[in-house]
Design an enzyme around this catalytic site. Structure first.
Site, mmCIF file in Angstrom:
data_model
loop_
_atom_site.group_PDB
_atom_site.id
_atom_site.type_symbol
_atom_site.label_atom_id
_atom_site.label_comp_id
_atom_site.label_asym_id
_atom_site.label_seq_id
_atom_site.Cartn_x
_atom_site.Cartn_y
_atom_site.Cartn_z
ATOM 1 N N SER A 113 -9.612 -2.157 10.100
ATOM 2 C CA SER A 113 -8.730 -3.576 11.096
ATOM 3 C C SER A 113 -9.904 -3.342 11.655
ATOM 4 O O SER A 113 -10.643 -3.448 12.663
ATOM 5 C CB SER A 113 -7.295 -2.872 11.492
ATOM 6 N N HIS B 118 12.732 7.060 -9.455
ATOM 7 C CA HIS B 118 13.522 5.726 -8.611
ATOM 8 C C HIS B 118 12.245 6.227 -7.573
ATOM 9 O O HIS B 118 12.731 5.618 -5.686
ATOM 10 C CB HIS B 118 14.464 6.163 -8.650
ATOM 11 N N GLU C 8 -5.927 -1.942 -3.253
ATOM 12 C CA GLU C 8 -5.333 -3.502 -2.992
ATOM 13 C C GLU C 8 -5.731 -4.389 -3.708
ATOM 14 O O GLU C 8 -4.749 -4.692 -4.632
ATOM 15 C CB GLU C 8 -4.849 -3.420 -1.447
#
Ligand code: ARG
Length: 461
Positions: A278, A157, A291
């Site tokens: 970025s 979890h 990703e």
């Protein structure tokens, strides 16, 4: 548009829009090389049934070889308007070898040819997928060996559950990829069967020695039913299924490492080489490689379901719908192999900071199960042990104390069943870890053995 492989039956030409609509050369030209290899073997088969003389066969085989050479230059395909790669190659053969080329389709249909080409292409692609999977598995084993004693929280979890060794965690992925290799080998076996000799659907009318052709093209066996050959894309779906599971495993690994390398976890440092910054926020170091692997699952899972749905409900045998198999199949292979290679590079360059997950273990109650089990080992029924350990956890949380901060006297005062040796259980999760010595458990000896076995197993996968 070029002359077609058919024509006698038609009076009118094809609608320009339809010609463009049905053309597949722009994507099936990937089969150019295997189409030639298959046709060369077929020329030898035609010689053996007396359709081609030895001289004609030699001319055809040599012409094909020259075409293969010329085709290495992408410009070779520029401006071609042939219906598909098979028509393109035959046109080139006619240009090069002349009239003898007209014999090359004797007793052969494009239906079996497309099956043959796809199988030849896929056979090699499955081998590359297996190679790439093994490459990642090796990188995971090296990474496990770099930190053999590191302790990390295992999660359920996404909550800290029980402490495990870092190699134990990585070996979980090793097992997934080992099953993937098994599945890929099975897909390979079902792909590695010669369809040639099946004709359009009813079997060839010429007495080809199919076993000999299989040998020529290094297929392990021959197909058993000509109608099945024309209708079948199971082998492609088998591969896509296996590759989809590879991608699913890669996606879960990526997700783990995206989390573990975040500031919130902070245990993993991804290398500069596989991260991006970025354009606005100067501090950012983003896990884009992982990703993208996670993201490409969308395309790959979509491609699989696309072919699955295309095949559903097709009447036997060949239907033109089946031309829609290629782009999804190419897509799955290309993306899967690329993602495996990317993941291997990430794994080769990643750094674990063992003190951080170790601290995460110390600051939580990953030893709670060990406490309950130690109580049961001393004779208390587990349900009661669970209660006692649970109350100690609550006490620790309320008083802001970590497990290692409890003294023997405090434990005794809390519950008389906590004998002095419980201090060790609470002090270090390695203590409880020792007890998990079953095969497949995280006891250091079990993990060391599993790691040794994995290093051996990979050699025979
Ligand atoms: N381009 C076709 C395909 O990939 C080749 C088979 C054509 N056969 C036919 N009956 N039209 O499926």
């Amino acid at each position: 548009m070029q002359e077609k492989l058919y024509g006698g039956r038609f009076e009118g030409g094809q609608d320009k829009f339809f010609e463009k609509f049905s053309e597949s050369l722009h994507f099936d030209k990937r089969l150019f090389d295997v189409d030639i290899t298959g046709s060369q073997a077929f020329a030898r088969a035609l010689e053996s049934v007396g359709i081609l003389s030895a001289e004609e066969r030699a001319t055809i085989v040599a012409s094909f070889e020259a075409i293969r050479e010329e085709g290495q230059d992408a410009a070779y395909f520029a401006g071609a308007t042939d219906e598909d790669v098979h028509s393109f190659v035959i046109r080139k053969l006619k240009e090069k070898a002349g009239a003898v080329a007209d014999k090359i389709h004797t007793g052969r249909s494009r239906n079996e040819q497309v099956s043959l080409d796809t199988r030849l292409w896929l056979r090699a692609s499955i081998e590359s997928t297996i190679e790439a999977t093994l490459g990642l598995m090796r990188a995971l084993l090296v990474l496990a060996q770099k930190y053999p004693q590191a302790v990390v929280p295992g999660y359920t979890h996404l909550r800290r559950a029980q402490a495990v060794l870092w190699p134990h965690y990585l070996l979980a992925y090793f097992e997934m990829f080992a099953r993937d290799v098994e599945r890929l080998r099975q897909a390979h076996a079902r792909t590695n069967v010669l369809p040639l000799g099946s004709g359009a659907l009813a079997g060839s009318a010429f007495p080809f020695d199919r076993e000999a052709i299989a040998k020529d093209l290094q297929f392990a066996s021959i197909t058993r039913n000509s109608m099945d050959v024309s209708a079948d894309r199971d082998f492609a779906l088998d591969y896509m299924h296996a590759a989809n599971l590879v991608m699913l495993h890669l996606s879960r690994l990526s997700e783990d490492w995206i989390l573990y390398s975040s500031e919130e976890f902070g245990w993993l440092e991804l290398s500069d080489g596989v991260t991006s910054g970025s354009s606005l926020m100067p501090q950012k170091k983003n896990p884009d490689s992982l990703e993208l692997i996670r993201g490409k699952c969308g395309r790959v899972f979509g491609a699989y379901s696309a072919l699955f749905v295309t095949m559903k409900g097709l009447p036997l045998t060949y239907n033109r719908d089946m031309q829609e198999d290629k782009e999804p199949l190419f897509e799955v292979a290309e993306q899967t192999i690329g993602c495996l290679q990317m993941a291997a590079i990430v794994a080769q360059q990643v750094v674990l900071r063992p003190e951080i997950p170790e601290k995460a273990c110390a600051e939580s109650w990953v030893v709670a199960t060990d406490i309950a089990e130690a109580l049961s080992r001393a004779g208390l029924p587990f349900h009661q042990s669970h209660q006692v350990a649970g109350r100690l956890v609550l006490h620790g949380i309320k008083t802001g104390k970590n497990p290692a901060e409890f003294t023997a006297a405090e434990l005794q005062a809390f519950d008389a069943r906590f004998t002095p040796d419980f201090v060790d259980v609470l002090r270090d999760p390695r203590h409880g870890m020792q007890t998990r010595a079953v095969p497949g458990g995280t006891a250091p000896a079990s993990v060391a053995k599993a790691l040794r076995e994995a290093l051996e197993r990979i050699e025979s996968l």
